[in-house]
Design a protein around this motif. Structure first.
Motif, PDB file in Angstrom:
ATOM      1  N   THR A 198       0.853  -1.188   0.000  1.00  0.00           N
ATOM      2  CA  THR A 198       0.000   0.000   0.000  1.00  0.00           C
ATOM      3  C   THR A 198       0.886   1.235   0.000  1.00  0.00           C
ATOM      4  O   THR A 198       1.942   1.250   0.639  1.00  0.00           O
ATOM      5  CB  THR A 198      -0.962   0.013   1.211  1.00  0.00           C
ATOM      6  OG1 THR A 198      -1.903   1.082   1.068  1.00  0.00           O
ATOM      7  CG2 THR A 198      -0.222   0.170   2.536  1.00  0.00           C
TER       8      THR A 198
ATOM      9  N   ASN B 155       0.473   5.693  -0.392  1.00  0.00           N
ATOM     10  CA  ASN B 155      -0.096   6.995  -0.729  1.00  0.00           C
ATOM     11  C   ASN B 155       0.975   7.728  -1.538  1.00  0.00           C
ATOM     12  O   ASN B 155       2.028   8.073  -1.005  1.00  0.00           O
ATOM     13  CB  ASN B 155      -0.443   7.782   0.536  1.00  0.00           C
ATOM     14  CG  ASN B 155      -1.079   9.129   0.234  1.00  0.00           C
ATOM     15  OD1 ASN B 155      -0.772   9.769  -0.777  1.00  0.00           O
ATOM     16  ND2 ASN B 155      -1.955   9.584   1.107  1.00  0.00           N
TER      17      ASN B 155
ATOM     18  N   ASP C  16      -4.041   4.534   3.841  1.00  0.00           N
ATOM     19  CA  ASP C  16      -3.433   5.611   4.613  1.00  0.00           C
ATOM     20  C   ASP C  16      -4.469   5.974   5.650  1.00  0.00           C
ATOM     21  O   ASP C  16      -5.404   6.724   5.391  1.00  0.00           O
ATOM     22  CB  ASP C  16      -3.111   6.804   3.704  1.00  0.00           C
ATOM     23  CG  ASP C  16      -2.810   8.083   4.493  1.00  0.00           C
ATOM     24  OD1 ASP C  16      -2.593   7.987   5.716  1.00  0.00           O
ATOM     25  OD2 ASP C  16      -2.805   9.170   3.886  1.00  0.00           O
TER      26      ASP C  16
ATOM     27  N   ASP D 167       0.245   4.238   7.692  1.00  0.00           N
ATOM     28  CA  ASP D 167      -0.128   3.308   6.627  1.00  0.00           C
ATOM     29  C   ASP D 167      -0.225   1.872   7.135  1.00  0.00           C
ATOM     30  O   ASP D 167       0.638   1.412   7.881  1.00  0.00           O
ATOM     31  CB  ASP D 167       0.877   3.418   5.490  1.00  0.00           C
ATOM     32  CG  ASP D 167       0.978   4.852   4.980  1.00  0.00           C
ATOM     33  OD1 ASP D 167       0.127   5.247   4.180  1.00  0.00           O
ATOM     34  OD2 ASP D 167       1.893   5.584   5.423  1.00  0.00           O
TER      35      ASP D 167
ATOM     36  N   HIS E 279       4.812   9.572   1.991  1.00  0.00           N
ATOM     37  CA  HIS E 279       4.445   8.310   2.635  1.00  0.00           C
ATOM     38  C   HIS E 279       5.363   7.219   2.122  1.00  0.00           C
ATOM     39  O   HIS E 279       5.612   7.118   0.911  1.00  0.00           O
ATOM     40  CB  HIS E 279       3.007   7.909   2.296  1.00  0.00           C
ATOM     41  CG  HIS E 279       1.972   8.677   3.045  1.00  0.00           C
ATOM     42  ND1 HIS E 279       1.219   8.135   4.071  1.00  0.00           N
ATOM     43  CD2 HIS E 279       1.553   9.955   2.919  1.00  0.00           C
ATOM     44  CE1 HIS E 279       0.380   9.046   4.535  1.00  0.00           C
ATOM     45  NE2 HIS E 279       0.569  10.165   3.847  1.00  0.00           N
TER      46      HIS E 279
END
Length: 557
Positions: free
Chosen positions: A60, A62, A435, A508, A547
């Motif tokens: 994942t 951002n 996030d 995150d 991020h």
């Protein structure tokens, strides 16, 4: 005499001669795949039959951060020593000048934005149709207030101007404009303007006035279609007192001409400050824009395609249409890109899911089925994207989410997604990349989401995070700090203050159920090379996001 299998018919004997080698190859292939969780064969089929899956590689990220202003955040420059020195000298000089201005530096506004400039601005607004009665009130404000203020201590550091959004609101609408014919930049320090040099106040003012009042543009919106503006000045909006209560009734009424004056003074002050430094700031800005702004989508595409090309699913947040365009042109990408039909292309910050092509997933979006059940929460269109994915390695419910700044929407969203997943029965396994905007330390848990409170919640609904049931609040996935070269100076800090005042938070997460997965490994990355450097602020020239990437290998139960 050699023995012969006289009791075995010739047809059967020849069949076994073929079958035995095939069986050995099959057994070797299957055992090798089961022993190697990284091989692609763990997520596929054999002879058209679904094989028992073993691992799911997830990530994942951002990918937002630097958008228009290359100077907004403190940037780590790790590869070019000369550039690093120039950057540090400039930014530290600006920070010192603004934080503790000398009497020489803290001159009057009228010395930077002169009376002649103001008079020309008033005439331009009059020609643009602003009522003379409103302009008269702005002139009074100039004469009695702005004109005699000191440029640093009494203007750009004035918290009231910040609360009223007199400088930041016009910057929002005019900093960088995507038009039908390309990007248009306001002549200011805090974007990627490169049309002419701004090394004198006279040059800057000539270009600024031309930009605001003599530049027609055509802007395309997914909501309103294509719209032409005879002047960029016409993009400015009234500053609402209901939303910004510091604004008085009179200021709301005259907010368009008033914010125009404030924006002109703000830009003029920044140009003056930058030109007082010994560093060639325009050359430095050009290099920063190339790395952090103009090449951002290409670099993110490069990181995903070269360093994360073995992932099965990647959850992305705050994705722009520019990134989707660049990523979509990548040759031989291993991923299919899935976007929401509810994405907000004007806001241009949407959640997206990438799925490995080799998994041959059949995907159905179910976002609206979930958002319709969410309790009141501060989330926007495009923040949440959810799909059902039937793939050759199993059936999954994949969700990507970008939480609001304070994380107040995160728990209501996770609750709704988990409830939806539970209602699907045991058929779809939930994996949720986000996030969460969860914070290490907060003063008031009702106003910001503490990561340990978030953990307490997700455990209560039988989920866990790739960072565990009890995540370490100091295991940060963000570390950025705003500089003094951006409109919200109340958020600015010096480089030395970054550890104490910077945004260092464990934001995150990848959530899943322990009944469906076991965690094999979790990794972080803030370099673009699958490594994480502790104590380093980012973005960097090599990693253009604030991020880090969080990745996790999950064993499927």
């Amino acid at each position: 005499m050699p023995q012969t299998a006289t009791n075995v018919p010739p047809a059967i004997s020849s069949t076994w001669k073929l079958a035995i080698p095939a069986f050995i190859i099959f057994a070797f292939y299957f055992i090798s795949a089961s022993r190697n969780p990284d091989t692609e064969t763990t997520a596929g089929t054999i002879g058209g039959l679904r094989r028992a899956p073993t691992t799911l590689k997830t990530a994942t990220w951002n990918i937002a951060a630097i958008n228009n202003n290359p100077f907004e955040y403190w940037v780590s420059i790790t590869t070019d020593k000369k550039l690093k020195t120039s950057y540090n000298d400039l930014m530290e000089g600006v920070a010192a000048a603004i934080k503790n201005p000398s009497e020489k530096d803290d001159k009057k506004v009228s010395e930077v934005f002169t009376q002649d400039m103001f008079d020309e601005l008033i005439q331009s607004m009059k020609d643009a149709g602003i009522p003379e009665s409103d302009l008269a009130k702005v002139e009074t404000r100039w004469t009695d207030d702005f004109k005699g203020r000191k440029i640093i201590s009494e203007f750009i550091k004035d918290g009231t101007i910040g609360k009223k959004r007199l400088a930041s609101m016009p910057d929002r609408y005019t900093n960088t404009i995507k038009t039908k014919s390309g990007m248009v930049y306001r002549p200011t320090v805090i974007n990627c303007y490169d049309k002419t040099s701004l090394t004198t106040q006279k040059q800057w003012w000539s270009e600024w006035k031309k930009f605001m009042f003599a530049t027609p543009i055509e802007v395309t919106s997914s909501k309103s279609g294509s719209k032409e503006y005879p002047q960029i000045f016409k993009l400015l909006k009234t500053i609402s007192r209901a939303k910004y209560p510091a604004v008085t009734e009179e200021e709301e009424k005259i907010s368009i001409p008033l914010q125009t004056v404030a924006a002109a003074i703000f830009d003029g002050v920044l140009v003056s400050i930058m030109n007082s430094q010994e560093v060639d700031w325009e050359n430095l800005r050009s290099q920063m824009c190339a790395k952090l702004n103009k090449n951002k989508s290409n670099r993110i595409t490069e990181i995903i395609s070269e360093k994360y090309n073995t992932q099965d699913v990647i959850f992305l947040q705050e994705v722009s249409t520019d990134f989707l365009s660049v990523f979509g042109k990548r040759d031989r990408s291993p991923f299919n890109v899935h976007t929401s039909k509810f994405a907000d292309n004007d806001r241009n910050q949407n959640s997206v899911i990438l799925l490995k092509k080799s998994l041959e997933c059949s995907v159905t979006e179910v976002t609206s089925d979930v958002t319709s059940t969410v309790e009141k929460a501060p989330f926007a269109k495009g923040d949440l994207f959810i799909v059902k994915a039937s793939c050759n390695n199993g059936d999954f419910l994949y969700a990507s989410f970008h939480g609001d700044t304070d994380g107040l929407a995160t728990i209501p969203i996770v609750r709704a997604v988990k409830s939806y997943a539970d209602n699907q029965g045991s058929g779809y396994k939930l994996v949720f990349g986000m996030d969460a905007n969860s914070h290490s330390k907060v003063k008031d848990p009702t106003k910001q989401l503490p990561v340990l409170e978030f953990a307490k919640f997700y455990k209560s609904v039988e989920l866990t995070s790739c960072y565990g049931d009890d995540p370490d609040p100091a295991n940060y996935t963000t570390f950025h700090a705003r500089t003094y070269l951006q409109p919200q100076l109340n958020k600015a800090i010096t480089y030395e203050e970054r550890d104490q005042k910077g945004d260092k938070n464990p934001k995150d997460h990848i959530l899943f159920s322990k009944s469906e997965f076991t965690l094999e490994k979790t990794s972080k990355d803030n370099t673009g090379n699958r490594k994480y450097v502790d104590g380093m602020v980012f973005p960097t020239f090599e990693f253009p996001s604030d991020h880090g990437v969080t990745s996790a290998i999950l064993q499927i139960i």
